[in-house]
Design an enzyme around this catalytic site. Sequence first.
Site, PDB file in Angstrom:
ATOM      1  N   ARG A 147       1.821  -6.026  -4.544  1.00 26.29           N
ATOM      2  CA  ARG A 147       1.142  -7.297  -4.294  1.00 26.29           C
ATOM      3  C   ARG A 147       1.143  -7.576  -2.792  1.00 26.29           C
ATOM      4  O   ARG A 147       2.197  -7.575  -2.154  1.00 26.29           O
ATOM      5  CB  ARG A 147       1.867  -8.416  -5.046  1.00 26.29           C
ATOM      6  N   ALA A 148      -0.053  -7.819  -2.241  1.00 28.67           N
ATOM      7  CA  ALA A 148      -0.167  -7.902  -0.777  1.00 28.67           C
ATOM      8  C   ALA A 148       0.482  -9.169  -0.227  1.00 28.67           C
ATOM      9  O   ALA A 148       1.232  -9.122   0.748  1.00 28.67           O
ATOM     10  CB  ALA A 148      -1.632  -7.837  -0.377  1.00 28.67           C
TER      11      ALA A 148
ATOM     12  N   GLU B  30     -10.185  -5.760  -6.179  1.00 31.87           N
ATOM     13  CA  GLU B  30      -8.934  -6.503  -6.011  1.00 31.87           C
ATOM     14  C   GLU B  30      -8.745  -7.451  -7.193  1.00 31.87           C
ATOM     15  O   GLU B  30      -8.413  -8.624  -7.045  1.00 31.87           O
ATOM     16  CB  GLU B  30      -8.933  -7.285  -4.681  1.00 31.87           C
TER      17      GLU B  30
HETATM   18 ZN   LIG Z   1      -5.618  -6.783  -1.234  1.00 40.94          ZN
END
Ligand SMILES: [Zn+2]
Length: 342
Positions: free
Chosen positions: A69-70, A282
């Site tokens: 998870r960014a 995404e």
């Molecule tokens: Zn991303």
Amino acid sequence: MIIDCHGHYTTAPRQHEGWRTQQIEADTAGRPPPPRPTITDDEIRESIANGQLKLQRERGTDLTIFSPRAAGMGHHLGDAGTSEAWASACNELIHRVCTLFPRNFIGVAMLPQSARVSPKNCLAEIDRCVNEYGFIGVNLNPDPSGGHWQDPPLSDRYWYPVYEKMVEYDIPAMIHVSAACNPAYHTTGSHYLNGDTVGFNQLMTSSVFKDFPNIKFIIPHGGGAVPYHWGRFRGLAQDAKLGLLADVVLTNIFFDTCVYHLPGQELLAKVIPAENILFASEMIGAVRGIDPETGHHYDDTKRYIEKLPLSAEDKVKIFEGNARRVYGRLSRAIEKQSARAM
Ligand SMILES: [Zn+2]
């Protein structure tokens, strides 16, 4: 084959992020972190089967290039030591997903970055993720301070140790910031798009592509403001006597399709050559709702691409061919993981 090059494990079992909270609390209090929690294969299976895998099936995509998870990378929290332990835990979890679902997910690493800590710190984790886990790329955060921009620009030799590794392994980097801790920014609304635009501009005006002619970067979220302002960047490149923008960047920079409406995709496809666009959604990410104008999820980006006035050949490039080219290890990873799935 339809390859989504931009997915994060946003549905990881709750105890994973729970440990992160405890880790940072312990670090703040000057205590050692608690032991890592147990996460069973069944918990991982469930989180994927009801999450990303379900949407892959519903939307008709085959493979997601998958990373932690960014917004959860949180490079601004803790220090180099906490970042290292957290990146290691997150990447291990991605590896477990790819092992349990070898046909559907191939891994990309988050890096143990911290503001003002040399990116040399990331090299051991890159080695581990490529050699032990078979990962095929990295997410590189141009602003580990979370919105205060305390590190040198991507043009600086500061970053070169990571670039050398990328070239050595033939792995691209997606330029991807994490959560913003600067209240001026909204993480996914402005900080992400700003990170994309800043990263592009830093690379465009740099010597990076002269020093690393084969290096490859993906600018996510449709390239931030870049395609929309392509004329501005062309003019800036011209004024700075860098040459034609297309010649300067298009061998090394690629854009994904995380753009959540058809007019945006039309513009992307009109401005950027099909060879430089990679399909991505995404999904289960920043924008999870349904667009009342279309009745479909905003992040169901495949629908937009299907509607674009491009040739079938170009669409195959966007859905599959470009990903195989940009991620130099992807085709081998697909073969290897499919063999394991037999
Ligand atoms: Zn991303």
